[in-house]
Structure formats: structure tokens, C-alpha cells
Scaffold this active site. Structure first.
Site, mmCIF file in Angstrom:
data_model
loop_
_atom_site.group_PDB
_atom_site.id
_atom_site.type_symbol
_atom_site.label_atom_id
_atom_site.label_comp_id
_atom_site.label_asym_id
_atom_site.label_seq_id
_atom_site.Cartn_x
_atom_site.Cartn_y
_atom_site.Cartn_z
ATOM 1 N N TYR A 1 -24.512 -18.465 24.346
ATOM 2 C CA TYR A 1 -23.701 -17.471 25.053
ATOM 3 C C TYR A 1 -22.222 -17.808 25.174
ATOM 4 C CZ TYR A 1 -28.432 -16.215 26.398
ATOM 5 O OH TYR A 1 -29.757 -15.874 26.365
ATOM 6 N N GLU B 1 -25.761 -29.417 36.219
ATOM 7 C CA GLU B 1 -25.730 -30.883 36.219
ATOM 8 C C GLU B 1 -25.470 -31.330 34.782
ATOM 9 O OE1 GLU B 1 -29.351 -33.442 36.466
ATOM 10 O OE2 GLU B 1 -30.461 -31.569 36.648
ATOM 11 N N ASP C 1 -36.461 -18.940 24.955
ATOM 12 C CA ASP C 1 -35.643 -19.445 23.842
ATOM 13 C C ASP C 1 -35.637 -20.971 23.831
ATOM 14 O OD1 ASP C 1 -33.997 -19.204 21.592
ATOM 15 O OD2 ASP C 1 -32.162 -19.207 22.779
ATOM 16 N N LYS D 1 -35.876 -24.625 22.509
ATOM 17 C CA LYS D 1 -35.622 -25.297 21.233
ATOM 18 C C LYS D 1 -35.059 -26.672 21.572
ATOM 19 C CE LYS D 1 -31.444 -22.510 21.247
ATOM 20 N NZ LYS D 1 -30.879 -21.277 20.756
#
Length: 298
Positions: free
Chosen positions: A15, A81, A127, A129
Site C-alpha cells: 500500500y 512496532e 494476504d 506471504k
């Protein structure tokens, strides 16, 4: 944003850009994710803000903590974090020796704990991965970007026009199912488990159909007998080639019988029969799980 000093750019996520930054007040190092939205003109959708704010409640040792959401006119910054490395980089640097079985087991166990926690709060990842699994020098591994898919959608390409990987995508998503469940995350984690063991991606497809066919060639082409309802899924074609299932011992040779059994249950076609994170945690594969420290070159 005045309270943060950007230290360096550490990556480009799905994003937007991710920075290592320092909180000027507390001195704490954080990861700043700048979310680039297509709606530059309209500002940030309120639904996205609501979704993201809920994620601040997700507190678990195996979930990357979302400290804060900073919303300026049409930009959104997420303050997370900071962890030193992602699993993909770690696997790339471990190609010669590979990741030891005790470490693979520890990582898988921790990731399942994080998944079980999120799934119990009805939050899906969608998503998963190796790039969004983050590790530290203490042997911990944490799930990053949880819930972002629901807030922003999973784009076909990133903001830099890179193709978003299909390698870890569950078959029900690839076949066009619109309503999917927590089982999609278990599938992704199964693919990552196999990759940690063999040091290469299990199903490295370069298009949706190539992705499906790679899965079919390994696990057999699914039919109604093993996956009820599959033939009526939007993108199912009766013309799909009929491949036979391969034995998992040939697919992940280094893995013992318990490991193969667990992997097989994580890669069951029918999402309703796929093992849950909660049940996977009590699988006999984990009876001797420990928490070794990874050989990190940070």
C-alpha cells in the site's frame, strides 16, 4: 507527524512506503507505513479508518503491534512496532544451510498462535506471504499487515505497479469465490511452511491460471468428491486438465510423517475441511516444539 523523525526507508509494501522512524518524545523506534490511497481527491474513506482503528485492539505477542493511526488530509500513516527483518529476507540469506527444523517448527507454531488469536476475533489476513512475517533476534516471529486487506482491498498491483504475488493464494479465491473464510490464511501458511522446509516456493505461479494449475499438478485436480461445490464456482472450467495427486513425501522430502500430515491438512481443498489454526496448534508435529534463536545477520 511532527513527533516522528524518519530514519530511513526500509521497504515498499503493498500500500505504500515503509520507513524506520523514531518517536522524538519517547525515543522508541517504530515502522511508519504511509498508505497511498487512490482516493487522493476525496481523502481517506471513513470505513478504512474504522477498520484500521479496530486493529489497535489486536494485542498478541505474534501480531505486529499497531501503535497508532495518524490521519492527515488525504494521507494515512500507520505506526507499527519495529522488527529487524522479514521471513523472505531471512530465507534468502539461509539458502545454503536452510532453516533448521526446530526453528521452522517454532515459527510455524508462533504464526498459528497469531492466526488463532486473530481468527477468534473474526479478523482475516487474506494476504499472508513471507514478506509480511517479521522476525527478531530473540526468535519471535510476528504477523504484519493484519486486517489491511479488509480496510483497503487486495490490489492486483502495488502502488509502484509491482504485481501482488499469487503464490500463497487459496484455491477458493483463485476460483472466484466471493465469500471466503479464515481457511484462506491456513492455506497461505501451509505454502509458507513448505517453503521454509524446501527453500523454494511451493506454487510459484505467474498468472491466476498458472497458479491454479501448479496447485492441481501437485494436489490433483479437485472434483465434487473431494470438494463439494467446486464445479459451480465462478471460475471453475470443466475443461481443466485432470491431474492426479502427488505424494507429499515427494513434494517436501525433508519433512517427517507428522509434518507431512499437518501440511496435508493445511492444504485440503475444501475450506470447510481444512484444519483450523486452533486445531493445528495441538497437532502432534508440535509435541517437541522449542523456541530457538535464529542465526540472524542483521
Amino acid at each position: 507527524m511532527e513527533s516522528f523523525q524518519k530514519v530511513e526507508k526500509i521497504g515498499e509494501g503493498t500500500y505504500g512506503v515503509v520507513y524506520k522512524a523514531k518517536n522524538k518524545v519517547t525515543g522508541e523506534t517504530v515502522a511508519l507505513k504511509k498508505i497511498r490511497l487512490d482516493t487522493e481527491t476525496e481523502g481517506v474513506p471513513s470505513t478504512a479508518i474504522r477498520e484500521i482503528s479496530l486493529l489497535k485492539e489486536l494485542n498478541h505477542p505474534n501480531i505486529v503491534k499497531l501503535h497508532d493511526v495518524i490521519h492527515t488530509e488525504n494521507k494515512l500513516y500507520l505506526v507499527f512496532e519495529f522488527l529487524h527483518q522479514d521471513l523472505k529476507r531471512f530465507m534468502d540469506s539461509s539458502t545454503v544451510t536452510g532453516i533448521s527444523l526446530p526453528l521452522v517448527k517454532s515459527y510455524l507454531f508462533q504464526l498459528l498462535q497469531g492466526l488463532a488469536f486473530c481468527h477468534s476475533h473474526r479478523v482475516l489476513h487474506r494476504d499472508l506471504k513471507p514478506q509480511n512475517l517479521l522476525i527478531n533476534a530473540q526468535g519471535e516471529i510476528k504477523l504484519a499487515d493484519f486486517g489491511l486487506a479488509r480496510a483497503f482491498g487486495v490490489p492486483v498491483r502495488t502502488y509502484t505497479h509491482e504485481v501482488v504475488t499469487l503464490w500463497y493464494r487459496a484455491p477458493e479465491i483463485l476460483l472466484g469465490c466471493k465469500y471466503y473464510s479464515t481457511a484462506v490464511d491456513i492455506w497461505s501458511l501451509g505454502c509458507i511452511f513448505a517453503e521454509m522446509i524446501t527453500r523454494k516456493a511451493l506454487f510459484p505461479g505467474d498468472s491466476e491460471i498458472d497458479q491454479l494449475f501448479r496447485i492441481f499438478r501437485t494436489l490433483g485436480t479437485p472434483d465434487e468428491s473431494i470438494w463439494p461445490g467446486v464445479t459451480s464456482m465462478p471460475d471453475y472450467k470443466p475443461s481443466f486438465p485432470k491431474w492426479a495427486r502427488q505424494d507429499l513425501s515427494k513434494v517436501v522430502p525433508p519433512l517427517d510423517e507428522d509434518g507431512r500430515d499437518l501440511l496435508g491438512q493445511m492444504l485440503i481443498y475444501d475450506p470447510n475441511k481444512r484444519i483450523s489454526a486452533k486445531n493445528a496448534l495441538v497437532h502432534r508435529f508440535f509435541r517437541d516444539v522449542t523456541m530457538p534463536v535464529p542465526p540472524l545477520r542483521l
